[in-house]
Design a protein around this motif. Structure first.
Motif, PDB file in Angstrom:
ATOM      1  N   SER A 132      62.934  -0.400 -15.753  1.00 16.47           N
ATOM      2  CA  SER A 132      63.943  -1.484 -15.653  1.00 16.47           C
ATOM      3  C   SER A 132      64.906  -0.900 -14.855  1.00 16.47           C
ATOM      4  N   ASP A 133      65.697  -1.870 -14.074  1.00 22.03           N
ATOM      5  CA  ASP A 133      66.709  -1.743 -12.916  1.00 22.03           C
ATOM      6  C   ASP A 133      67.595  -0.599 -13.135  1.00 22.03           C
ATOM      7  N   ASP A 134      68.027  -0.589 -14.368  1.00 10.95           N
ATOM      8  CA  ASP A 134      68.964   0.281 -14.857  1.00 10.95           C
ATOM      9  C   ASP A 134      68.529   1.752 -14.752  1.00 10.95           C
ATOM     10  N   ASN A 135      67.250   1.969 -15.357  1.00 12.72           N
ATOM     11  CA  ASN A 135      66.574   3.172 -15.285  1.00 12.72           C
ATOM     12  C   ASN A 135      66.238   3.648 -13.960  1.00 12.72           C
ATOM     13  N   VAL A 136      65.716   2.600 -12.959  1.00 10.21           N
ATOM     14  CA  VAL A 136      65.155   3.095 -11.871  1.00 10.21           C
ATOM     15  C   VAL A 136      66.441   3.599 -10.970  1.00 10.21           C
ATOM     16  N   LEU A 137      67.592   2.919 -11.132  1.00 14.45           N
ATOM     17  CA  LEU A 137      68.887   2.962 -10.406  1.00 14.45           C
ATOM     18  C   LEU A 137      69.649   4.549 -10.693  1.00 14.45           C
ATOM     19  N   ASN A 138      69.213   4.780 -11.960  1.00 11.42           N
ATOM     20  CA  ASN A 138      70.152   5.920 -12.546  1.00 11.42           C
ATOM     21  C   ASN A 138      69.537   6.987 -11.986  1.00 11.42           C
ATOM     22  N   PRO A 139      70.365   7.820 -11.030  1.00 13.80           N
ATOM     23  CA  PRO A 139      69.850   9.085 -10.502  1.00 13.80           C
ATOM     24  C   PRO A 139      69.609  10.412 -11.242  1.00 13.80           C
ATOM     25  N   LEU A 140      70.068  10.006 -12.705  1.00  5.54           N
ATOM     26  CA  LEU A 140      69.716  11.157 -13.905  1.00  5.54           C
ATOM     27  C   LEU A 140      68.116  11.422 -13.936  1.00  5.54           C
ATOM     28  N   TYR A 141      67.291  10.395 -13.603  1.00  7.39           N
ATOM     29  CA  TYR A 141      65.883  10.279 -13.780  1.00  7.39           C
ATOM     30  C   TYR A 141      65.443  10.633 -12.701  1.00  7.39           C
ATOM     31  N   GLY A 142      65.459  10.702 -11.597  1.00  4.07           N
ATOM     32  CA  GLY A 142      65.038  10.952 -10.352  1.00  4.07           C
ATOM     33  C   GLY A 142      64.064  10.083  -9.906  1.00  4.07           C
ATOM     34  N   TYR A 143      63.987   8.764 -10.021  1.00  2.00           N
ATOM     35  CA  TYR A 143      63.123   7.762  -9.737  1.00  2.00           C
ATOM     36  C   TYR A 143      62.800   8.105  -7.915  1.00  2.00           C
ATOM     37  N   GLU A 144      61.501   7.874  -7.546  1.00  2.00           N
ATOM     38  CA  GLU A 144      61.331   7.930  -6.379  1.00  2.00           C
ATOM     39  C   GLU A 144      60.311   7.042  -5.792  1.00  2.00           C
ATOM     40  N   LEU A 145      60.590   6.027  -4.822  1.00  3.09           N
ATOM     41  CA  LEU A 145      59.222   5.346  -4.388  1.00  3.09           C
ATOM     42  C   LEU A 145      58.837   5.778  -3.058  1.00  3.09           C
ATOM     43  N   PHE A 146      57.160   6.120  -2.876  1.00  2.60           N
ATOM     44  CA  PHE A 146      57.122   6.372  -1.735  1.00  2.60           C
ATOM     45  C   PHE A 146      55.573   5.562  -1.316  1.00  2.60           C
ATOM     46  N   VAL A 147      55.497   5.617   0.075  1.00  2.00           N
ATOM     47  CA  VAL A 147      54.503   4.824   0.656  1.00  2.00           C
ATOM     48  C   VAL A 147      53.198   5.574   0.573  1.00  2.00           C
ATOM     49  N   GLY A 148      52.050   4.922   0.229  1.00  2.00           N
ATOM     50  CA  GLY A 148      51.037   5.523   0.575  1.00  2.00           C
ATOM     51  C   GLY A 148      50.398   6.551  -0.455  1.00  2.00           C
ATOM     52  N   ILE A 149      48.954   6.212  -1.071  1.00  2.34           N
ATOM     53  CA  ILE A 149      48.303   7.159  -1.826  1.00  2.34           C
ATOM     54  C   ILE A 149      46.884   7.458  -1.285  1.00  2.34           C
ATOM     55  N   GLY A 150      46.868   8.877  -1.084  1.00  3.04           N
ATOM     56  CA  GLY A 150      45.752   9.228  -0.211  1.00  3.04           C
ATOM     57  C   GLY A 150      45.940   9.172   1.525  1.00  3.04           C
ATOM     58  N   GLN A 151      45.071   8.699   2.134  1.00  6.65           N
ATOM     59  CA  GLN A 151      45.269   8.800   3.567  1.00  6.65           C
ATOM     60  C   GLN A 151      45.739   7.287   4.018  1.00  6.65           C
ATOM     61  N   PHE A 152      47.200   7.108   3.559  1.00  3.00           N
ATOM     62  CA  PHE A 152      47.467   5.479   4.042  1.00  3.00           C
ATOM     63  C   PHE A 152      47.507   5.657   5.563  1.00  3.00           C
ATOM     64  N   GLY A 153      47.606   4.465   6.117  1.00  2.00           N
ATOM     65  CA  GLY A 153      47.568   4.235   7.521  1.00  2.00           C
ATOM     66  C   GLY A 153      46.227   4.035   8.253  1.00  2.00           C
ATOM     67  N   THR A 154      44.980   4.221   7.653  1.00  4.24           N
ATOM     68  CA  THR A 154      43.842   3.870   7.843  1.00  4.24           C
ATOM     69  C   THR A 154      43.313   2.737   7.227  1.00  4.24           C
ATOM     70  N   GLU A 155      43.814   2.002   6.419  1.00  8.92           N
ATOM     71  CA  GLU A 155      43.529   1.142   5.565  1.00  8.92           C
ATOM     72  C   GLU A 155      43.526  -0.276   6.169  1.00  8.92           C
ATOM     73  N   SER A 156      44.577  -0.552   6.733  1.00  7.08           N
ATOM     74  CA  SER A 156      44.642  -1.824   7.695  1.00  7.08           C
ATOM     75  C   SER A 156      44.107  -1.814   9.080  1.00  7.08           C
ATOM     76  N   TYR A 157      43.556  -2.775   9.515  1.00  7.31           N
ATOM     77  CA  TYR A 157      43.076  -2.912  10.758  1.00  7.31           C
ATOM     78  C   TYR A 157      42.948  -4.390  11.269  1.00  7.31           C
ATOM     79  N   GLY A 158      42.743  -4.495  12.734  1.00  7.51           N
ATOM     80  CA  GLY A 158      42.374  -5.947  13.164  1.00  7.51           C
ATOM     81  C   GLY A 158      41.041  -5.777  14.028  1.00  7.51           C
ATOM     82  N   ALA A 159      40.101  -6.884  13.989  1.00  7.39           N
ATOM     83  CA  ALA A 159      39.100  -6.661  14.554  1.00  7.39           C
ATOM     84  C   ALA A 159      38.600  -8.138  15.185  1.00  7.39           C
ATOM     85  N   GLY A 160      37.744  -8.128  16.272  1.00  9.22           N
ATOM     86  CA  GLY A 160      37.470  -9.332  16.632  1.00  9.22           C
ATOM     87  C   GLY A 160      35.943  -9.061  17.304  1.00  9.22           C
TER      88      GLY A 160
END
Length: 376
Positions: free
Chosen positions: A302-330
């Motif tokens: 919930s918003d209250d729990n996520v915002l509470n610094p007591l629990y130390g929630y952290e949002l991070f980007v990438g699981i594994g080798q992030f940065g190689t999943e997105s691409y463009g091709a033609g």
């Protein structure tokens, strides 16, 4: 101070994500399907015909599926049992229009739209010998709750035509074009196609639980795991675009003892693809989290729990080798051809031809979250 502000901003960003992921039991509705087809043809005088054919269909299906996976070396202690509920919705719509002039000329237009969506929820229980979820020695199992929504669309527009120098056409030619009689039955064909296929996954999540049970198999505790990626979220978007056009010309010649056909043409094909995927993890290693870990997903995150610094929630980007999943091709292909077909005395036949092709292709990985440097 700067670190505290950054952590607060990180938690505020996490509250913008959908965390209402609690599963509920419901009675599945009956399947539904419907189809509709209609068409007509008009005769406009003696030479013209106009017709169309329209189709449409819709289906909505619900299914429950159970699956058990076991390791060959230790099937009784290393296994995964899952129950999946899936709702599949399919939509098809198409319109085909054709115009014909005598037997010599015909133009067609086709437009087709297809949509398929799958909304699914899966609950899996797994045991693994020697891991934290070693059911045989610790009476502990891992429970994964997955949700996934995927929508696939295909939109196609196509034009094609056939034009022939037949009797009806030559009769209507002015005198100064009388020389076309020498190339009677020549034929021109052409086509143009534009299509787009998209695959959109706006919501794909996994929540990780740890459960304990007694010797009779009754669940004693069920808690969200105290790890930094106890909730995983993934967003994916794939777009494929294709444009192609081309044509061909065939000219016949006839002699007293031979028949010759000369033909040639070309085509252009362009394909483009864009794939973007973002993976996020939300959770905490803070021991204080264990005080709320036995709640529902929407309560724990919930918003209250996520915002509470007591629990130390952290949002991070990438699981594994992030940065190689997105691409463009033609990809672009230009092609041309020419050929001949010679028949002598209805006995000997000689044919041959040549084809030219120019092929170009490019593919580059893209890091959409690289704000300080090159993204490709």
């Amino acid at each position: 101070r700067d670190r505290a502000e950054a952590e607060l901003l990180n938690r505020e960003l996490a509250t913008s994500l959908n965390r209402d992921l609690d599963l509920r039991n419901k009675e599945m509705p009956a399947d539904f399907e419907a189809e509709l087809t209609g068409g007509y043809r008009w005769f406009l005088g003696d030479d013209w015909e106009l017709g169309f054919l329209a189709i449409g269909s819709y289906s909505n299906k619900w299914r429950n599926r159970e699956r058990t996976l076991q390791e060959v070396t230790n099937p009784s202690q290393s296994f995964t049992e899952s129950l999946r509920t899936i709702n599949q919705v399919s939509l098809t719509a198409g319109l085909n229009v054709g115009l014909r002039f005598t037997e010599d000329h015909e133009i067609k237009w086709l437009n087709m739209f297809l949509r398929n969506s799958e909304d699914e929820a899966t609950v899996s229980v797994s045991c693994k010998q020697g891991q934290f979820n070693d059911c045989a020695t610790t009476n502990t199992q891992e429970l994964l709750q997955d949700t996934r929504f995927e929508q696939r669309d295909l939109d196609i527009t196509q034009f094609n035509g056939v034009h022939k120098l037949g009797d009806a056409t030559l009769e209507r030619m002015p005198e100064w074009l009388g020389w076309l009689e020498g190339v009677r039955d020549s034929e021109i064909t052409w086509f143009y196609t534009d299509s787009q296929a998209t695959t959109d996954l706006p919501s794909e999540t996994r929540t990780k639980f740890v459960e304990t049970f007694d010797d009779s198999g009754n669940i004693l505790t069920s808690e969200i795991r105290n790890i930094n990626n106890s909730l995983e979220l993934r967003y994916s978007d794939l777009v494929d675009e294709v444009e192609t056009w081309g044509g061909a010309l065939m000219v016949p010649f006839t002699g007293s003892a031979w028949d010759l056909e000369l033909s040639g043409g070309g085509s252009y094909n362009r394909k483009g693809r864009s794939f973007q995927q973002t993976q996020l993890g939300l959770g905490t290693f803070n021991p204080s989290f264990l005080g709320i870990a036995d709640g529902s997903i929407s309560d724990v995150y919930s918003d209250d729990n996520v915002l509470n610094p007591l629990y130390g929630y952290e949002l991070f980007v990438g699981i594994g080798q992030f940065g190689t999943e997105s691409y463009g091709a033609g990809q672009i292909t230009d092609a041309g051809f020419g050929k001949f077909d010679l028949l002598i005395n209805d006995t000997w036949r000689f044919s041959g031809g040549a084809r030219w092709e120019n092929f170009k292709q490019v593919s580059v990985p893209i890091d959409y979250l690289n704000f300080n440097g090159m993204r490709i």
